[in-house]
Design an enzyme around this catalytic site. Structure first.
Site, short mmCIF file in Angstrom:
data_model
loop_
_atom_site.label_atom_id
_atom_site.label_comp_id
_atom_site.label_asym_id
_atom_site.label_seq_id
_atom_site.Cartn_x
_atom_site.Cartn_y
_atom_site.Cartn_z
N CYS A 264 -0.13 -4.01 -2.74
CA CYS A 264 -0.77 -2.77 -3.19
C CYS A 264 0.13 -1.97 -4.12
CB CYS A 264 -1.19 -1.92 -2.00
SG CYS A 264 0.17 -1.45 -0.90
N CYS B 61 -7.38 11.59 -7.31
CA CYS B 61 -7.72 10.72 -8.44
C CYS B 61 -6.78 11.00 -9.61
CB CYS B 61 -9.16 10.93 -8.88
SG CYS B 61 -10.38 10.36 -7.68
N ASP C 4 1.44 -9.99 3.19
CA ASP C 4 0.63 -8.81 2.87
C ASP C 4 1.38 -7.58 3.39
OD1 ASP C 4 -1.35 -7.04 2.19
OD2 ASP C 4 -2.81 -7.74 3.67
N GLN D 46 -9.13 -2.66 4.30
CA GLN D 46 -9.31 -2.28 2.90
C GLN D 46 -10.41 -1.23 2.77
OE1 GLN D 46 -7.52 -3.04 0.30
NE2 GLN D 46 -6.22 -4.60 1.23
#
Length: 428
Positions: free
Chosen positions: A386, A93, A359, A239
């Site tokens: 992404c 994170c 994609d 996903q």
């Protein structure tokens, strides 16, 4: 001629006080120390901090550092909910120390900066939430845990192979943790993958694993414009946010507005998510060509698309299917002239298409593929990305081919991290 000002030499371990500037791509903020750029984690724009240098090489124009003390905090700073978020701890994170709304502002700023720098255009974008998480937590349905030398599963430090033992992961779907992955003995394995699909029980796959030992799972897509079940290899691509797939399919269908009888091309088709939705929209009178190279994804796509006679599946790399010479794929010309390998366009690839969905992987499609897409003269191109930097680079190539950015949307499909998903639509 005036000489350039000298920059400070920094060494890993040095402590420096910094005034933090704007956000940068990748979960960093930008600061300067005596003329040298320092990319700092665990801080926010506008803060004054004390940072410890983590990477610095003689002669390099930048260094990396971690914030170890906040001297003047940002009003958007909050206590990180996870005890493993911080310098020297889990690197999964990037923004747990920022409130959720501000995280999205930071991500939008990164998108704007990448488009200005790499595409030469200004965009006005806001990062939208995706339904399915709980205040940015509990969303990750696919997690690969590293295994340390004692056989315990954990997570890696930022830019390191070191494994941090953890007792929980707050961004993981609770069903992932309920498997007991963090209390098991995984001796003899390098990692362990845990998947909590939308239909059925979680699956645990110790790694390495042979392809025939990896099970498939069922993912249920419940969108407003299209719904279906998809078979996906447990280690295949899907996903990771529970609301992302349906949100992206609905968005692509809204932006492209496919009509019965049209021809559509789904590039980097995976297990057939967009191809199936397009086939449902264009009907039996239309045609959808789905291109994918990954063997497990192609095997799953065969079943997922079997109900749509209008779909033609091509198993190939996208650039190979177009016959793009390898030397032209990444954009800039090679330093030494190379004779490009002769490739023939796949016979099932259309010469014209009404719609194209791209994609691609994080590296983007590249100049060669984009040139082939624009040569199809589609009325609209939807690009699912992404990485905003790759999208911005390919946007520049699309503009060279006569296509302009009609609309750009961004989604917070990876809360607490620096990642996001963008969907852009281009028209002639």
């Amino acid at each position: 001629m005036a000489s350039e000002p000298a920059t400070a030499e920094l060494t890993a371990g040095d402590l420096v006080e910094l005034d933090v500037g704007p956000v940068a791509h990748g979960g960093f903020c930008v600061a300067r120390h005596e003329g040298r750029v320092v990319f700092v984690r665990h801080t926010l724009p506008g803060e004054r901090i004390r940072a410890q240098v983590t990477e610095a090489r003689p002669g390099h124009r930048f260094a990396r550092a971690d914030c170890v003390e906040v001297l003047t905090p940002s009003p958007h700073r909050v206590p990180a909910p996870c005890p493993y978020a911080g310098p020297g701890l889990c690197g999964g994170c990037d923004w747990q120390h920022a409130d959720l709304a501000y995280q999205r502002e930071l991500k939008a700023a990164v998108v704007r900066e990448q488009f200005t720098r790499l595409a030469g255009i200004e965009v006005d974008v806001q990062v939208e939430p995706v339904p399915g998480d709980h205040d940015g937590l509990g969303w990750r349905t696919r997690v690969e845990f590293a295994v340390d030398t004692s056989g315990r599963a954990g997570l890696r430090e930022h830019r390191s192979h070191a494994v941090v033992p953890v007792q929980t992961c707050l961004i993981s779907d609770p069903r992932v943790l309920a498997t007991g992955v963090l209390t098991g003995d995984w001796s003899g394995h390098d990692a362990v993958d845990v998947v909590a699909p939308s239909a059925g029980d979680p699956v645990t796959v110790p790694l390495p694993a042979s392809p025939d030992a990896v099970p498939t799972v069922t993912e249920h897509l419940a969108g407003q414009r299209y719904s279906a079940d998809f078979e996906v290899a447990a280690r295949g691509f899907w996903q990771v946010h529970p609301g992302a797939a349906a949100t992206f399919v609905d968005t692509v269908l809204d932006l492209l507005d496919p009509q019965p009888g049209e021809t559509a091309l789904d590039l980097y088709a995976g297990v057939g998510l967009f191809a199936a939705a397009l086939a449902s929209a264009v009907g039996d009178a239309g045609r959808v060509v789905a291109v994918e190279s990954d063997a497990s994804a192609v095997a799953c796509a065969a079943g997922n698309l079997a109900a749509y006679p209008s779909v033609v599946a091509v198993r190939a790399r996208v650039d190979d299917a177009f016959g793009v010479p390898r030397a032209s794929r990444s954009g800039p010309a090679p330093r030494r002239a190379q004779r490009p390998r002769k490739l023939r366009r796949h016979p099932l690839m259309p010469l014209r298409a009404d719609l194209v969905v791209l994609d691609p992987p994080r590296t983007g499609a590249g100049r060669g593929v984009v040139a082939q897409v624009t040569a199809l003269e589609p009325r609209a191109v939807a690009y699912v990305a992404c990485d905003p930097a790759a999208l911005a680079r390919d946007t520049a190539y699309l503009r060279e081919g006569g296509y302009h950015l009609r609309e750009l949307r961004a989604f917070d499909a990876f809360p607490m991290t620096a990642h996001l998903e963008c969907i852009a639509v281009f028209g002639r």
